[in-house]
Design an enzyme around this catalytic site. Sequence first.
Site, PDB file in Angstrom:
ATOM      1  N   ALA A  80       0.818  -1.083   0.082  1.00  0.00           N
ATOM      2  CA  ALA A  80       0.053  -0.036   0.077  1.00  0.00           C
ATOM      3  C   ALA A  80       0.692   1.320  -0.088  1.00  0.00           C
ATOM      4  CB  ALA A  80      -0.967   0.002   1.263  1.00  0.00           C
ATOM      5  N   GLN A 133      -5.448  -6.437  -6.030  1.00  0.00           N
ATOM      6  CA  GLN A 133      -5.594  -6.874  -4.877  1.00  0.00           C
ATOM      7  C   GLN A 133      -6.924  -6.280  -4.004  1.00  0.00           C
ATOM      8  OE1 GLN A 133      -4.631  -4.833  -1.780  1.00  0.00           O
ATOM      9  NE2 GLN A 133      -5.011  -6.181  -0.216  1.00  0.00           N
ATOM     10  N   TYR A 135      -9.546  -6.156  -0.694  1.00  0.00           N
ATOM     11  CA  TYR A 135      -9.867  -6.668   0.594  1.00  0.00           C
ATOM     12  C   TYR A 135     -11.524  -7.109   0.419  1.00  0.00           C
ATOM     13  CZ  TYR A 135      -5.873  -5.362   3.168  1.00  0.00           C
ATOM     14  OH  TYR A 135      -4.409  -5.183   3.567  1.00  0.00           O
ATOM     15  N   ASP A 163      -6.536 -12.724   4.759  1.00  0.00           N
ATOM     16  CA  ASP A 163      -5.829 -13.102   6.309  1.00  0.00           C
ATOM     17  C   ASP A 163      -6.174 -12.032   7.022  1.00  0.00           C
ATOM     18  OD1 ASP A 163      -4.366 -11.139   5.070  1.00  0.00           O
ATOM     19  OD2 ASP A 163      -2.562 -12.208   4.904  1.00  0.00           O
ATOM     20  N   LYS A 229      -5.282 -14.988  -1.528  1.00  0.00           N
ATOM     21  CA  LYS A 229      -3.832 -14.611  -0.799  1.00  0.00           C
ATOM     22  C   LYS A 229      -4.013 -14.628   0.828  1.00  0.00           C
ATOM     23  CE  LYS A 229      -0.830 -10.778  -0.668  1.00  0.00           C
ATOM     24  NZ  LYS A 229      -0.935 -10.260   0.690  1.00  0.00           N
ATOM     25  N   HIS A 253       1.246 -12.226   4.751  1.00  0.00           N
ATOM     26  CA  HIS A 253       1.004 -10.859   4.547  1.00  0.00           C
ATOM     27  C   HIS A 253       2.348 -10.317   5.010  1.00  0.00           C
ATOM     28  CE1 HIS A 253      -2.648  -8.044   4.648  1.00  0.00           C
ATOM     29  NE2 HIS A 253      -1.518  -7.147   4.557  1.00  0.00           N
ATOM     30  N   ASP A 284       4.137 -15.449  -1.735  1.00  0.00           N
ATOM     31  CA  ASP A 284       5.004 -13.969  -1.198  1.00  0.00           C
ATOM     32  C   ASP A 284       5.943 -14.298   0.329  1.00  0.00           C
ATOM     33  OD1 ASP A 284       3.245 -12.993   0.562  1.00  0.00           O
ATOM     34  OD2 ASP A 284       2.326 -11.701  -0.982  1.00  0.00           O
ATOM     35  N   GLY A 285       6.593 -13.540   0.675  1.00  0.00           N
ATOM     36  CA  GLY A 285       7.070 -13.343   1.999  1.00  0.00           C
ATOM     37  C   GLY A 285       8.856 -13.990   2.050  1.00  0.00           C
ATOM     38  N   ARG A 308       8.534  -5.858  -0.186  1.00  0.00           N
ATOM     39  CA  ARG A 308       9.328  -4.801   0.496  1.00  0.00           C
ATOM     40  C   ARG A 308      10.427  -4.470  -0.518  1.00  0.00           C
ATOM     41  NH1 ARG A 308       7.672  -7.613   5.096  1.00  0.00           N
ATOM     42  NH2 ARG A 308       6.791  -6.443   6.645  1.00  0.00           N
TER      43      ARG A 308
HETATM   44  C1  HOC Z   1      -2.295   2.482   8.609  1.00  0.00           C
HETATM   45  C2  HOC Z   1      -3.227   1.802   8.133  1.00  0.00           C
HETATM   46  O1  HOC Z   1      -2.104  -4.429   4.077  1.00  0.00           O
HETATM   47  C3  HOC Z   1      -0.553  -3.542   5.635  1.00  0.00           C
HETATM   48  C4  HOC Z   1      -1.809  -3.217   4.600  1.00  0.00           C
HETATM   49  C5  HOC Z   1      -2.954  -2.523   5.471  1.00  0.00           C
HETATM   50  C6  HOC Z   1      -2.896  -1.253   5.637  1.00  0.00           C
HETATM   51  C7  HOC Z   1      -3.660  -0.296   6.638  1.00  0.00           C
HETATM   52  C8  HOC Z   1      -2.765   0.553   7.456  1.00  0.00           C
HETATM   53  O2  HOC Z   1       0.006  -2.567   5.719  1.00  0.00           O
HETATM   54  O3  HOC Z   1      -0.538  -4.468   5.919  1.00  0.00           O
END
Ligand code: HOC
Length: 359
Positions: A80, A133, A135, A163, A229, A253, A284-285, A308
Amino acid sequence: MDELLTVADFEAPARAALDPVHYDYFAGGARDEITLAANESAFARIRLRPRILRGRGTPELATAVLGAPASMPILVAPTAFHRLAHPDAERATARAVASAGTVLIAAMLSTVAIEDIAAEARKVAVDPVLWFQLYLQRDLGFTEAVVRRAESAGVRALVVTADSPALGHHERNDRHGFHDLPAGMRCENLRELRAGEPGHVRQVDLSPELSWRHVERLRSLTDLPILLKGVLHPEDARIAADAGIDGIVVSNHGGRQLDTAMASIEALPDVVDAVAGRLPVLLDGGIRRGTDVVKALAYGAAAVAVGRPVVWGLTVGGEAGVTRVLEILRDELAHTLMLCGCGSPAEVSRDLLPAGPRW
Ligand code: HOC
């Protein structure tokens, strides 16, 4: 950027460039960050058992995932808020990934609208592959509105993050009081979806009431392939296959949801066995090296996705930074395949992993 030789090398300059609050948002994981660390350390514990003298020549990396061509089995995971990392935000990411010829899984919580992400990708590639992606929401109208926007933008698959009945608890964010985007930034895919909250992160209704019923409803809403996912348990993978899901992403995640959840690579083999080839399994991860990619392929992943490292690349060099990160991974993957005696990702199998206790 020439001095940055590995994807890990990008993190320190990214950290130096970012507001510490935003660095911690991207870098951090849930609670004690045990799963965050495990995603990488689990890869380091796996040993490869290469083949020799197979005369395979220079490896060919191109592959197809869910019918979509990809120049390599390395996709870009949804992360994000790219505007926190670089002013060009998801526009730069979209161009770099499309130029690299691989799949971008655009995040629902992006700071550039999916329509604009698609337009940027099309500036540099004739037929870029974009997935979206999502939610899941209890409110089907909200889900439908987002899905229709993604469809019209030319998205080719939906990747449902399953998740998150609640947000993972990130103490780094709490310590900084970071729970909102800064003024002037918003989630562009959410604008105009709920009155009074134009593009606010709060519009996403993460709920423990979400169930397979909501997945079924989504299935009935769209003809796009749906990937699920956040799968770690083989039984969930079986249910997904029976529910007509088109693909699975084994993921915790990025260590950002349930802390002490198993590392993605630890979960992968049982998930692959559970679905027995009925649908592609991605992971992933913790992917930081070409050897990590080969280990995931050896356990049966069709492809992997990186999160990342792409954010660090974006922070350090915008589009060029993301391009460089993908290039490094591509080169490492080709080299690893060669050293394993494989001519392509399709030639990688569990035979490359020694038998015996896994973890
Ligand atoms: C500050 C709010 O999937 C993450 C995202 C969710 C983002 C919401 C953060 O960063 O894991």
